[in-house]
Design a protein around this motif. Structure first.
Motif, PDB file in Angstrom:
ATOM      1  N   ALA A 249      18.161  51.571 -27.326  1.00  0.00           N
ATOM      2  CA  ALA A 249      17.883  53.116 -26.990  1.00  0.00           C
ATOM      3  C   ALA A 249      18.731  54.098 -28.196  1.00  0.00           C
ATOM      4  O   ALA A 249      19.212  55.322 -27.757  1.00  0.00           O
ATOM      5  CB  ALA A 249      18.138  53.728 -25.549  1.00  0.00           C
ATOM      6  N   GLY A 250      19.180  53.514 -29.108  1.00  0.00           N
ATOM      7  CA  GLY A 250      20.101  54.119 -29.957  1.00  0.00           C
ATOM      8  C   GLY A 250      21.331  53.541 -30.476  1.00  0.00           C
ATOM      9  O   GLY A 250      21.665  52.537 -30.042  1.00  0.00           O
TER      10      GLY A 250
ATOM     11  N   GLY B 177      10.216  49.006 -24.045  1.00  0.00           N
ATOM     12  CA  GLY B 177      10.830  50.242 -23.554  1.00  0.00           C
ATOM     13  C   GLY B 177      11.177  51.141 -24.707  1.00  0.00           C
ATOM     14  O   GLY B 177      10.589  51.171 -25.698  1.00  0.00           O
ATOM     15  N   PHE B 178      12.253  51.862 -24.620  1.00  0.00           N
ATOM     16  CA  PHE B 178      12.765  52.794 -25.751  1.00  0.00           C
ATOM     17  C   PHE B 178      13.240  52.049 -26.996  1.00  0.00           C
ATOM     18  O   PHE B 178      13.987  51.221 -26.915  1.00  0.00           O
ATOM     19  CB  PHE B 178      14.007  53.510 -25.246  1.00  0.00           C
ATOM     20  N   ALA B 179      12.872  52.582 -27.949  1.00  0.00           N
ATOM     21  CA  ALA B 179      13.372  52.429 -29.520  1.00  0.00           C
ATOM     22  C   ALA B 179      13.646  53.741 -29.872  1.00  0.00           C
ATOM     23  O   ALA B 179      12.571  54.282 -30.548  1.00  0.00           O
ATOM     24  CB  ALA B 179      12.178  51.442 -30.203  1.00  0.00           C
TER      25      ALA B 179
ATOM     26  N   GLU C 186       3.171  48.490 -23.473  1.00  0.00           N
ATOM     27  CA  GLU C 186       2.487  49.698 -23.520  1.00  0.00           C
ATOM     28  C   GLU C 186       3.609  50.557 -22.951  1.00  0.00           C
ATOM     29  O   GLU C 186       3.218  51.942 -23.014  1.00  0.00           O
ATOM     30  CB  GLU C 186       1.507  49.300 -22.393  1.00  0.00           C
ATOM     31  N   ASN C 187       4.483  50.321 -22.449  1.00  0.00           N
ATOM     32  CA  ASN C 187       5.343  51.359 -21.947  1.00  0.00           C
ATOM     33  C   ASN C 187       6.683  51.835 -22.988  1.00  0.00           C
ATOM     34  O   ASN C 187       7.463  52.589 -22.763  1.00  0.00           O
ATOM     35  CB  ASN C 187       6.222  50.762 -20.761  1.00  0.00           C
ATOM     36  N   ALA C 188       6.256  51.294 -24.134  1.00  0.00           N
ATOM     37  CA  ALA C 188       7.386  51.775 -25.398  1.00  0.00           C
ATOM     38  C   ALA C 188       7.470  53.223 -25.532  1.00  0.00           C
ATOM     39  O   ALA C 188       6.088  53.844 -25.648  1.00  0.00           O
ATOM     40  CB  ALA C 188       7.219  50.769 -26.437  1.00  0.00           C
TER      41      ALA C 188
END
Length: 260
Positions: free
Chosen positions: A64-65, A107-109, A127-129
């Motif tokens: 996520a960062g 998820g988050f990228a 699909e949830n990315a």
């Protein structure tokens, strides 16, 4: 090296690298980047490794960062050094790895996480990315190759839009613009990455390495990519894998490559 922030496992010639900071949404700090640098070095040098799969622990985030708390007080010189060291030791090392590297994006990228995924040779997203480069919201720009690789993947106009608006895009949008290769359900994410790596494992390892080098050369302004291709093509003729590949073709059987 004893790993505190990533998990490593070699199974069936695939090196699995899992960023294991789920409580921090797998954010990249200095220690994690150092461990990633070591892991990529292992992948490049270990003949038992034919491919690499990078993912994040849990289902909420790939990465996520970056860990903002580590550099919030940096000055100009320190900021430049942060970017230079990270790019050289991790992101460029992944891009230039002679083994194919696939990012399995769960998820988050965001920020450095998307930059990590873009440094990989292929990207599979669940699909949830959600993907994005939100650095301008912090008064920064992407510092780990994000401005360059995003432009290469999606074009100048779309790259500037994504970077300057700092908005996240969905996995389906990312696939549509060429940022990711495939979008699959979360439950099929790792399997899809393994499916691709298992296909690549059937091919000649030295030829794979030469192909990666030649493709990368096409993006280097001071390198003649065509000349690189010619030289890498020629090198293949000196390998035992070339002899095996052509002999197997003529004998109408499947080749067995050894990376020699």
């Amino acid at each position: 090296m004893t790993y505190q922030n990533i998990l490593l496992e070699i199974t069936d010639e695939i090196l699995y690298i899992t960023i294991n900071r789920e409580h921090k949404l797998n954010a990249l700090n200095k220690a994690t980047l150092a461990e990633l640098a070591e892991a990529i070095s292992i992948a490049a040098d270990n003949n038992e490794v034919r491919g690499v799969l990078i993912t994040g622990a849990g289902e909420r985030a790939f990465v996520a960062g970056a860990d903002i708390s580590e550099f919030s007080n940096y000055n100009i010189a320190e900021g430049e050094e942060l970017a230079r060291v990270g790019q050289n030791s991790v992101f460029d090392a992944i891009e230039n790895c002679p083994k194919p590297v696939i990012a399995a994006i769960n998820g988050f990228a965001l920020g450095g996480g998307l930059e990590l995924a873009m440094a990989c040779h292929l990207r599979i997203a669940s699909e949830n990315a959600k993907l994005g480069l939100p650095e301008v919201s912090l008064g920064l720009i992407p510092g780990y190759g994000g401005t360059q690789r995003l432009t290469q993947l999606v074009g100048k106009g779309k790259a500037i839009e994504i970077i300057t608006t700092a908005e996240m895009i969905t996995a389906s949008e990312a696939e549509k613009i060429g940022l990711v290769n495939y979008v699959v359900p979360q439950s099929e994410l790792i399997a899809k990455a393994e499916e691709i790596l298992n296909k690549i494992k059937l091919r000649a390892p030295l030829a794979i390495a030469s192909a990666i080098k030649a493709v990368n050369a096409s993006l280097l302004p001071d390198v003649d990519g065509f000349d690189t291709e010619i030289k890498e093509f020629g090198k293949c003729f000196g390998t035992l894998d070339f002899k095996e590949g052509t002999t197997a073709f003529l004998e109408k059987r499947k080749p067995v490559f050894f990376g020699k």
